[in-house]
Design an enzyme around this catalytic site. Structure first.
Site, PDB file in Angstrom:
ATOM      1  N   SER A  85       0.828  -1.207   0.000  1.00 47.52           N
ATOM      2  CA  SER A  85       0.000   0.000   0.000  1.00 47.52           C
ATOM      3  C   SER A  85       0.863   1.258   0.000  1.00 47.52           C
ATOM      4  O   SER A  85       1.891   1.316   0.685  1.00 47.52           O
ATOM      5  CB  SER A  85      -0.919   0.009   1.230  1.00 47.52           C
ATOM      6  N   CYS A  86       0.420   2.288  -0.727  1.00 53.26           N
ATOM      7  CA  CYS A  86       1.103   3.581  -0.670  1.00 53.26           C
ATOM      8  C   CYS A  86       0.953   4.215   0.698  1.00 53.26           C
ATOM      9  O   CYS A  86       1.638   5.198   1.013  1.00 53.26           O
ATOM     10  CB  CYS A  86       0.553   4.524  -1.741  1.00 53.26           C
ATOM     11  N   SER A  87       0.083   3.661   1.529  1.00 56.52           N
ATOM     12  CA  SER A  87      -0.163   4.203   2.864  1.00 56.52           C
ATOM     13  C   SER A  87       0.613   3.474   3.956  1.00 56.52           C
ATOM     14  O   SER A  87       0.467   3.800   5.131  1.00 56.52           O
ATOM     15  CB  SER A  87      -1.663   4.153   3.193  1.00 56.52           C
TER      16      SER A  87
END
Length: 483
Positions: A252-254
């Site tokens: 995830s980019c998060s």
């Protein structure tokens, strides 16, 4: 005249034919009532949430991309889709959606037309589903342009959606897929012919979307940092960080890429992380891992979306001098590999996005120093996305929101779970997070169904509300005169 008749291209090839079929289906769909639209939205959601189909898509995604793990993709497909359906339930997207009598304004929802949905290999099931459902909520047609590795997963998802459409009498051509092999040329043509582009994935894809000549929403680069201050509960913070950093192998980019830890919190936090399966590498191991991860200055597919154990095993194969130590690390089945870092920039690749359960640990004197370090990291990569905070001082979250170039401050939560919306926070469920002008985006929201709407406003006359000059200029004149 129906929604996009004036810009309808004449079929002149397979991509144009795809778009023409989408336009024909969308013209039918835009006549549907809110109740019918909501049924189509629910049908598309059920296509991916149904347990047998969900697992098939998750297994196919991991088999074809080599990224992430099946169980977490099953959870992601379910939570992100179910949460989105919750957000959309009862939301108006057909006809009059708001009436403001005091302002004399009525708002009417209108479709944007045909949406080009560019999706990444990291989430080849959940991200297309999210974009399809949002597009359908606005009475649009949508054509998915997946990454080449994610094509078969997207194709299977759309087969499932079409089967559900058949049950409710919806046109299959409302949801289509760019034919394989997907390449830059076919994607560029699709972007040019559609009415809106929504791009998630690499920054190259986002820049191409912005340059396509079609209105576009794109997302910024990930590279999330989290701050742990001296007031944080180390056990709770470690639980959240490990849950976030290990979910779907940190694709995830998060997911946190760096932790900035206040010195007073560091011993207890590191101990808590190690107790939960994180391993701190020494200097030679850090160097060996860097050689594996960035062999030519670019992040290697050999580590993207792989588990910490797999990465340690690959490091053992490559690092002859440290082979036995790496084998010992791999035998412990580590969940996260940690490296101490103090630099930022191209010469310090650990300061950037890693898309794997590898975590850079920065030391900070105090909270102010921690915020300054995060600002340095984001000046290099990740500006506009979000920052995590583990702290018992709520005012510190406000300080970060007022000073850092971020669109979200995630407080005392598992960052990658929370940023895209969760059942225990108020953010919209989404897999596409805008990063504002800091991240070279034109929006800073979690992308949601309203981004897939045109809104027409009817303005009626209201009693005049013109202020006097004293009301506007009084304070200015009092301080500076009326010269």
């Amino acid at each position: 005249m129906t929604t996009m008749e004036t810009s309808t291209p004449s079929p002149a090839g397979p991509i144009a034919e795809l778009v023409a079929r989408a336009r024909a289906a969308q013209r039918i769909y835009e006549t549907w009532s809110q109740e019918q639209v909501d049924m189509a939205v629910t049908a598309a959601g059920w296509a991916i949430i149904e347990p047998t189909r969900n697992r098939e898509l998750a297994e196919l995604a991991v088999a074809d991309t080599g990224v992430g793990n099946v169980e977490d993709k099953v959870a992601k497909n379910y939570r992100k889709t179910f949460g989105l359906l919750r957000d959309l339930k009862g939301a108006r997207s057909v006809g009059v959606i708001a009436d403001h009598p005091a302002r004399g304004i009525i708002e009417i929802a209108r479709p944007v037309g045909v949406v080009c949905a560019i999706t990444p290999s990291t989430n080849p099931g959940a991200t297309p589903a999210n974009k399809i459902i949002n597009a359908l909520k606005g009475r649009n047609a949508v054509i998915v342009a997946p990454s080449p590795k994610g094509w078969s997963t997207a194709a299977r998802l759309i087969e499932f959606i079409h089967a559900q459409f058949d049950r409710i009498g919806a046109p299959r051509d409302l949801v289509q897929l760019l034919p394989s092999p997907v390449n830059k040329q076919s994607t560029a043509e699709l972007m040019r012919l559609c009415d809106l582009v929504v791009a998630t994935g690499s920054q190259a894809n986002v820049r191409a979307a912005y340059a396509s000549g079609t209105p576009a929403f794109g997302v910024g680069a990930g590279n999330v940092a989290g701050i742990v201050d001296e007031t944080a509960d180390p056990a709770l913070a470690a639980d959240r960080i490990v849950r976030s950093k290990t979910f779907d192998n940190a694709t995830s980019c998060s997911s946190e890429n760096s932790l900035v830890v206040v010195d007073a919190a560091r011993p207890a936090l590191i101990a808590a992380l190690e107790a939960r399966g994180a391993v701190m590498l020494d200097g030679p191991q850090k160097a060996a891992l860097q050689a594996l991860m960035w062999p030519e200055g670019k992040l290697s597919p050999a580590v993207i979306g792989k588990s910490a154990t797999q990465i340690a095993e690959r490091a053992a194969e490559q690092d002859a001098a440290g082979r036995e130590a790496w084998r010992a690390i791999a035998a412990r089945k580590p969940r996260i590999l940690m490296v101490a870092e103090d630099g930022v920039g191209h010469e310090h690749p650990y300061s950037g996005e890693k898309l794997s359960p590898v975590l850079a640990i920065y030391a900070a004197r105090d909270f102010e120093d921690a915020a300054s370090i995060v600002a340095r990291i984001y000046a290099y990569e990740g500006a506009g996305h979000s920052v995590g905070l583990h702290s018992a001082k709520p005012e510190r979250a406000l300080t970060l929101g007022l000073t850092l170039p971020v669109s979200r401050v995630i407080v005392d939560q598992a960052h990658c779970i929370a940023t895209g919306g969760s059942f225990d926070n108020g953010l919209p469920f989404s897999l596409s997070m805008g990063c504002g002008t800091w991240g070279k985006n034109n929006f800073s929201d979690n992308m949601n169904y309203r981004h897939y709407l045109n809104i027409t406003r009817v303005s009626r006359p209201i009693p005049e509300q013109m202020p006097g000059e004293e009301e506007i200029f009084g304070a200015f004149f009092a301080q500076h005169g009326a010269a």
